[in-house]
Design an enzyme around this catalytic site. Structure first.
Site, PDB file in Angstrom:
ATOM      1  N   MET A 227       5.993  11.612   2.060  1.00 23.52           N
ATOM      2  CA  MET A 227       6.388  10.682   2.509  1.00 23.52           C
ATOM      3  C   MET A 227       7.253  10.483   3.906  1.00 23.52           C
ATOM      4  SD  MET A 227       7.984   8.148  -0.437  1.00 23.52           S
ATOM      5  CE  MET A 227       8.470   9.291  -1.005  1.00 23.52           C
TER       6      MET A 227
ATOM      7  N   GLN B 186       1.421  18.083   4.768  1.00 28.53           N
ATOM      8  CA  GLN B 186      -0.139  17.319   4.814  1.00 28.53           C
ATOM      9  C   GLN B 186      -0.509  16.436   5.773  1.00 28.53           C
ATOM     10  OE1 GLN B 186       0.504  12.564   3.749  1.00 28.53           O
ATOM     11  NE2 GLN B 186      -0.672  12.702   2.067  1.00 28.53           N
TER      12      GLN B 186
ATOM     13  N   CYS C 141      -2.886   6.287   4.005  1.00 28.56           N
ATOM     14  CA  CYS C 141      -2.428   5.465   4.608  1.00 28.56           C
ATOM     15  C   CYS C 141      -2.598   4.120   5.105  1.00 28.56           C
ATOM     16  CB  CYS C 141      -1.579   6.072   6.000  1.00 28.56           C
ATOM     17  SG  CYS C 141      -0.468   5.117   6.310  1.00 28.56           S
TER      18      CYS C 141
ATOM     19  N   ALA D  13       6.664   9.013  -5.437  1.00 29.15           N
ATOM     20  CA  ALA D  13       7.149   8.460  -4.247  1.00 29.15           C
ATOM     21  C   ALA D  13       8.227   7.744  -4.496  1.00 29.15           C
ATOM     22  CB  ALA D  13       5.833   8.384  -3.607  1.00 29.15           C
TER      23      ALA D  13
END
Ligand SMILES: Cc1cc2nc3c(=O)[nH]c(=O)nc-3n(C[C@H](O)[C@H](O)[C@H](O)COP(=O)(O)O)c2cc1C
Length: 306
Positions: free
Chosen positions: A1, A54, A84, A208
């Site tokens: 995140m 990522q 996203c 998350a």
């Protein structure tokens, strides 16, 4: 995140047994330009493996170059962001915008897979909107070009983070793939993780927001699966002590000025629901330095003990 799972928080999550950690998302362009802030995001030195880095971007060749750099830095797995929803990301045809451009999405995955030796995975949403659902077709096409696992967040882009994640699409997609499908969306408590595994047949669960201020979600879940006993949630004291440990690590990593400021949101999450939390949060948000924050947390701990 992004803005959450930095090196210091990853170390806290690792203490709680989280078996697979991801970095914050990292821009392919920033990586290939050698941007110094980006090198900090990519710092996975001294961390246990496996670890996933990522990356996000829009150009297949730039993504492939970025993947090579990330592999050289020691990533165990490279994950491509196709989820996203942030306007500034989507505007650049990155993140969930790729769900609207399946040919491009598949080409990015193909070139990244060819560029590196490590496994490549994709994190995505179920579609752009209810009228533009891309599962299970896009995940199947990604599998066909060599992607080794898909994480599916059961929301559309237009939902951002609101509404409920659609777990039945996670189930449907898991059934349509031969590679592992990692389910994601609305796992807030250990119970939700087991329910997601049972209801959807997914191979693994990604947590998350449920981990923000709550690394115990991992230790409680792991303890539960090992012993059959679900440990109680942390006490006020444990939460504040964890906040202090996290604070110390973020200051060691980023320096006092940034550490104290970036820690404010984490401390708000650790303190959430505790008696008098909003007053302490306000004081912490005004506290200029490390020692003041420590004093405020210590005082809150003493008060809550009574
Ligand atoms: C503050 C924040 C930052 C996030 N950053 C990323 C990111 O960098 N990469 C990514 O794939 N997803 C990111 N996400 C999305 C989460 O990984 C996840 O898909 C989403 O929050 C749904 O899962 P949850 O219900 O368990 O929170 C972010 C979410 C939040 C709230």
């Amino acid at each position: 995140m992004a803005g959450v799972t930095d090196k210091s928080f990853r170390s806290v999550l690792r203490d709680h047994g989280c078996p697979l950690l991801y970095t914050e998302m990292i821009s392919d362009k920033a990586l290939t330009y050698g941007n110094t802030n980006t090198l900090e995001l990519l710092d996975i030195s001294g961390e246990s493996r496996p670890i996933v880095v990522q990356i996000f971007g829009s150009e297949p060749d730039v993504m492939a170059k970025a993947a090579v750099l990330v592999e050289e830095k020691g990533a165990s797995i490279i994950d491509i962001n196709m989820g996203c929803p942030a306007p500034k990301i989507v505007r650049n045809q990155e993140g969930s915008c790729l769900l609207k451009m399946p040919e491009r999405a598949v080409e990015i995955a193909r070139q990244v897979v060819q560029a590196v030796q490590v496994p490549v995975t994709v994190k995505m949403r179920i579609g752009w909107s209810p009228e533009e659902i891309v599962v299970p077709e896009l995940p199947q096409r990604l599998e066909a070009v060599g992607v080794q696992a898909i994480t599916l967040h059961g929301r559309t882009r237009d939902m951002f983070y609101s509404g409920k994640a659609n777990w039945s699409m996670i189930k449907q997609t898991a059934q349509a793939l031969s590679i592992p499908l990692i389910g994601n969306g609305d796992v807030w408590e250990p119970e939700d993780a087991l329910r997601m595994l049972e209801e959807t047949g997914c191979s693994a669960v990604m947590i998350a927001r449920g981990a923000m201020g709550n690394p115990w979600i991992f230790s409680r879940l792991i303890g539960w699966t090992k012993t059959g006993q679900l440990a109680p949630p942390p006490t006020a004291r444990e939460r504040i002590e964890q906040g202090l440990i996290h604070l110390e690590r973020i200051v060691a990593q980023k320096g006092e000025y940034r550490g104290v400021r970036e820690m404010r949101s984490h401390l708000a999450w650790y303190l959430k629901g505790l008696k008098g939390a909003s007053k302490v949060r306000g004081d912490i948000n005004r506290a200029p330095d490390y020692n003041t924050v420590i004093a405020l947390l210590t005082e809150a701990m003493e008060r809550l003990k009574q």
